[in-house]
Motif scaffolding. Structure first.
Motif, PDB file in Angstrom:
ATOM      1  N   ARG A  88      69.905  76.369 157.256  1.00  0.00           N
ATOM      2  CA  ARG A  88      70.853  75.343 156.763  1.00  0.00           C
ATOM      3  C   ARG A  88      72.224  75.524 157.404  1.00  0.00           C
ATOM      4  NH1 ARG A  88      73.530  77.190 151.553  1.00  0.00           N
ATOM      5  NH2 ARG A  88      73.265  79.443 151.574  1.00  0.00           N
ATOM      6  N   TRP A 114      71.877  80.572 146.042  1.00  0.00           N
ATOM      7  CA  TRP A 114      70.488  81.015 145.890  1.00  0.00           C
ATOM      8  C   TRP A 114      70.085  81.224 144.440  1.00  0.00           C
ATOM      9  CZ3 TRP A 114      66.111  81.950 148.846  1.00  0.00           C
ATOM     10  CH2 TRP A 114      66.219  81.471 150.149  1.00  0.00           C
ATOM     11  N   ILE A 126      63.643  87.923 159.302  1.00  0.00           N
ATOM     12  CA  ILE A 126      62.286  88.487 159.317  1.00  0.00           C
ATOM     13  C   ILE A 126      61.262  87.489 158.763  1.00  0.00           C
ATOM     14  CG2 ILE A 126      62.886  90.931 159.227  1.00  0.00           C
ATOM     15  CD1 ILE A 126      62.413  90.799 156.194  1.00  0.00           C
ATOM     16  N   PHE A 182      60.368  85.782 150.835  1.00  0.00           N
ATOM     17  CA  PHE A 182      61.219  84.670 151.275  1.00  0.00           C
ATOM     18  C   PHE A 182      60.412  83.553 151.916  1.00  0.00           C
ATOM     19  CE2 PHE A 182      64.568  87.841 150.716  1.00  0.00           C
ATOM     20  CZ  PHE A 182      65.448  87.080 149.959  1.00  0.00           C
ATOM     21  N   SER A 215      63.370  88.845 163.740  1.00  0.00           N
ATOM     22  CA  SER A 215      63.808  90.244 163.850  1.00  0.00           C
ATOM     23  C   SER A 215      64.488  90.669 162.558  1.00  0.00           C
ATOM     24  CB  SER A 215      64.800  90.378 165.014  1.00  0.00           C
ATOM     25  OG  SER A 215      65.321  91.688 165.063  1.00  0.00           O
ATOM     26  N   TYR A 259      67.583  93.022 160.888  1.00  0.00           N
ATOM     27  CA  TYR A 259      68.912  93.419 161.359  1.00  0.00           C
ATOM     28  C   TYR A 259      68.877  94.832 161.943  1.00  0.00           C
ATOM     29  CZ  TYR A 259      69.412  96.530 157.375  1.00  0.00           C
ATOM     30  OH  TYR A 259      69.215  97.558 156.486  1.00  0.00           O
ATOM     31  N   GLN A 260      67.873  95.605 161.486  1.00  0.00           N
ATOM     32  CA  GLN A 260      67.786  96.989 161.927  1.00  0.00           C
ATOM     33  C   GLN A 260      67.604  97.080 163.435  1.00  0.00           C
ATOM     34  OE1 GLN A 260      66.020  95.502 159.495  1.00  0.00           O
ATOM     35  NE2 GLN A 260      65.678  96.852 157.753  1.00  0.00           N
ATOM     36  N   TYR A 291      60.531  79.215 151.625  1.00  0.00           N
ATOM     37  CA  TYR A 291      60.674  78.258 152.717  1.00  0.00           C
ATOM     38  C   TYR A 291      59.475  77.314 152.832  1.00  0.00           C
ATOM     39  CZ  TYR A 291      64.391  81.539 153.711  1.00  0.00           C
ATOM     40  OH  TYR A 291      65.494  82.344 153.582  1.00  0.00           O
ATOM     41  N   VAL A 326      59.195  91.771 151.870  1.00  0.00           N
ATOM     42  CA  VAL A 326      60.425  90.963 151.754  1.00  0.00           C
ATOM     43  C   VAL A 326      60.213  89.621 152.460  1.00  0.00           C
ATOM     44  CG1 VAL A 326      62.901  90.872 152.226  1.00  0.00           C
ATOM     45  CG2 VAL A 326      61.845  93.048 151.630  1.00  0.00           C
ATOM     46  N   VAL A 346      73.163  85.648 160.723  1.00  0.00           N
ATOM     47  CA  VAL A 346      72.365  86.831 160.370  1.00  0.00           C
ATOM     48  C   VAL A 346      71.498  86.516 159.149  1.00  0.00           C
ATOM     49  CG1 VAL A 346      72.497  89.217 159.549  1.00  0.00           C
ATOM     50  CG2 VAL A 346      74.106  88.395 161.292  1.00  0.00           C
ATOM     51  N   ALA A 347      70.197  86.815 159.248  1.00  0.00           N
ATOM     52  CA  ALA A 347      69.255  86.505 158.151  1.00  0.00           C
ATOM     53  C   ALA A 347      69.379  85.022 157.798  1.00  0.00           C
ATOM     54  CB  ALA A 347      69.502  87.415 156.946  1.00  0.00           C
ATOM     55  N   MET A 348      69.117  84.188 158.766  1.00  0.00           N
ATOM     56  CA  MET A 348      69.445  82.759 158.718  1.00  0.00           C
ATOM     57  C   MET A 348      68.588  81.925 157.774  1.00  0.00           C
ATOM     58  SD  MET A 348      67.686  81.448 162.251  1.00  0.00           S
ATOM     59  CE  MET A 348      67.942  79.723 161.930  1.00  0.00           C
TER      60      MET A 348
HETATM   61  C1  SAM Z   1      68.759  84.800 150.237  1.00  0.00           C
HETATM   62  S1  SAM Z   1      68.094  84.450 151.827  1.00  0.00           S
HETATM   63  C2  SAM Z   1      69.474  83.716 152.678  1.00  0.00           C
HETATM   64  C3  SAM Z   1      69.059  82.868 153.838  1.00  0.00           C
HETATM   65  C4  SAM Z   1      70.201  82.094 154.532  1.00  0.00           C
HETATM   66  N1  SAM Z   1      71.162  82.974 155.145  1.00  0.00           N
HETATM   67  C5  SAM Z   1      70.857  81.156 153.585  1.00  0.00           C
HETATM   68  O1  SAM Z   1      72.037  81.343 153.263  1.00  0.00           O
HETATM   69  O2  SAM Z   1      70.189  80.212 153.134  1.00  0.00           O
HETATM   70  C6  SAM Z   1      68.017  86.094 152.529  1.00  0.00           C
HETATM   71  C7  SAM Z   1      67.330  86.126 153.889  1.00  0.00           C
HETATM   72  O3  SAM Z   1      67.409  87.464 154.387  1.00  0.00           O
HETATM   73  C8  SAM Z   1      66.225  87.696 155.140  1.00  0.00           C
HETATM   74  N2  SAM Z   1      66.036  89.149 155.338  1.00  0.00           N
HETATM   75  C9  SAM Z   1      65.612  90.059 154.433  1.00  0.00           C
HETATM   76  N3  SAM Z   1      65.579  91.287 154.973  1.00  0.00           N
HETATM   77  C10 SAM Z   1      65.990  91.132 156.259  1.00  0.00           C
HETATM   78  C11 SAM Z   1      66.163  92.029 157.331  1.00  0.00           C
HETATM   79  N4  SAM Z   1      65.877  93.329 157.196  1.00  0.00           N
HETATM   80  N5  SAM Z   1      66.608  91.552 158.504  1.00  0.00           N
HETATM   81  C12 SAM Z   1      66.856  90.233 158.661  1.00  0.00           C
HETATM   82  N6  SAM Z   1      66.695  89.331 157.682  1.00  0.00           N
HETATM   83  C13 SAM Z   1      66.276  89.777 156.492  1.00  0.00           C
HETATM   84  C14 SAM Z   1      65.154  87.048 154.305  1.00  0.00           C
HETATM   85  O4  SAM Z   1      63.973  86.823 155.011  1.00  0.00           O
HETATM   86  C15 SAM Z   1      65.862  85.773 153.855  1.00  0.00           C
HETATM   87  O5  SAM Z   1      65.575  84.702 154.721  1.00  0.00           O
END
Ligand code: SAM
Length: 276
Positions: free
Chosen positions: A126, A261, A143, A86, A167, A169-170, A90, A82, A120-122
């Motif tokens: 942005r 997205w 991650i 992603f 990290s 989220y787990q 980037y 995953v 979360v999952a930044m």
């Molecule tokens: C569609 S992108 C969205 C990124 C950002 N939040 C945005 O709106 O532009 C999804 C993000 O979730 C992250 N991701 C995927 N699995 C994850 C996990 N288990 N824990 C944390 N982040 C995770 C990916 O690496 C990716 O950067």
């Protein structure tokens, strides 16, 4: 004479191989994933890896055994795939997603007094950078380390401070009554999982807010290459039902709109909830 020398050399190689320590799961995974990352991931099939191992000198039976171990290891290391998926977004020369802050987040936070925010999952930051520019103290995690690198580089360029953590989220420690705002913008996390929601609720300060924007369906490319996100939200009102326990829903939208997205119209869900 040459034949004897060649034989001696071959025996030396076999001798060296036979004293090598057995490969650990960790080294097997690292070697495989380094290979997988090169080139087109869709073409990097296990059968191609098997052929490579054999070409590198591993006997066929051992290559088969290695593949079997890798099958189990791939399941354990799903997040590596995953992150790779992603990271490519980037590091691409042209962004395939909206690099502006999420419009719903901008709308929902416009009149708020800045405080502490968790993204979360930044991704590439942005939203974290937008909030930081508005005076919020922002922490974000993901991650995909390339996203974090882009976010920090941009923060330095714009003279902003954000805290970034690599990290999932787990294992991320959301903390206790720590955040005024938690953002889930297209976050690849199970947004209807009661266990996650309880961690989020505990982490919010009293009256703290959650902003979510999420697709109702997973784009096909993401589903195959990045793996499906843990919770599909395509059933009606799934998100509302999940966030109705312990939260007050202040705003909910289920609408056809541009996804950040996907950059085309599709069903998008938006939620503003307050810790209750
Ligand atoms: C569609 S992108 C969205 C990124 C950002 N939040 C945005 O709106 O532009 C999804 C993000 O979730 C992250 N991701 C995927 N699995 C994850 C996990 N288990 N824990 C944390 N982040 C995770 C990916 O690496 C990716 O950067």
């Amino acid at each position: 004479m040459i034949a004897i020398r060649t034989l001696a050399l071959a025996l030396a190689v076999v001798g060296a191989l036979s004293v090598q320590p057995p490969a650990t799961d960790d080294s097997i995974w690292k070697q495989y994933f380094a290979w997988f990352q090169e080139g087109d991931p869709n073409a990097n099939t296990p059968q191609r890896y098997r052929a490579k191992l054999i070409a590198d000198g591993l006997p066929e039976a051992q290559a088969d055994e290695r593949l079997e171990r890798l099958g189990k290891l791939s399941a354990q290391h799903r997040s590596d795939f995953v992150a790779l998926f992603f990271n490519r977004f980037y590091t691409a020369p042209v962004a395939a997603f909206n690099t502006q802050p999420n419009a719903f987040l901008v709308r929902m936070t416009a009149d708020l007094k800045p405080g502490t925010a968790l993204d979360v999952a930044m991704g590439q930051g942005r939203n974290a950078l937008y909030l930081a520019a508005k005076g919020w103290q922002v922490t974000g995690f993901d991650i995909a380390e390339k996203g974090l690198e882009v976010a920090q580089a941009e923060a330095a360029k714009r003279g902003l401070h954000i805290t970034t953590v690599k990290s999932g989220y787990q294992e991320f420690d959301f903390g206790h009554e720590r955040w005024d705002l938690i953002v889930f913008s297209y976050a690849w996390v199970p947004l209807a999982d009661p266990a996650l929601l309880e961690r989020v609720r505990a982490a919010l300060k009293p009256g703290g807010l959650v902003v979510i924007e999420h697709p109702a369906e997973t784009p096909p490319a993401a589903a195959t290459q990045g793996g499906r996100p843990p919770d599909p939200l395509d059933d009606v009102n799934t998100l509302v039902r999940a966030w109705s326990t312990g939260f007050r829903i202040l705003r909910y939208e289920d609408t056809e709109d541009l996804w950040d997205w996907r950059i085309q119209k599709a069903r998008v869900l938006r939620l503003l909830a307050q810790k209750w």
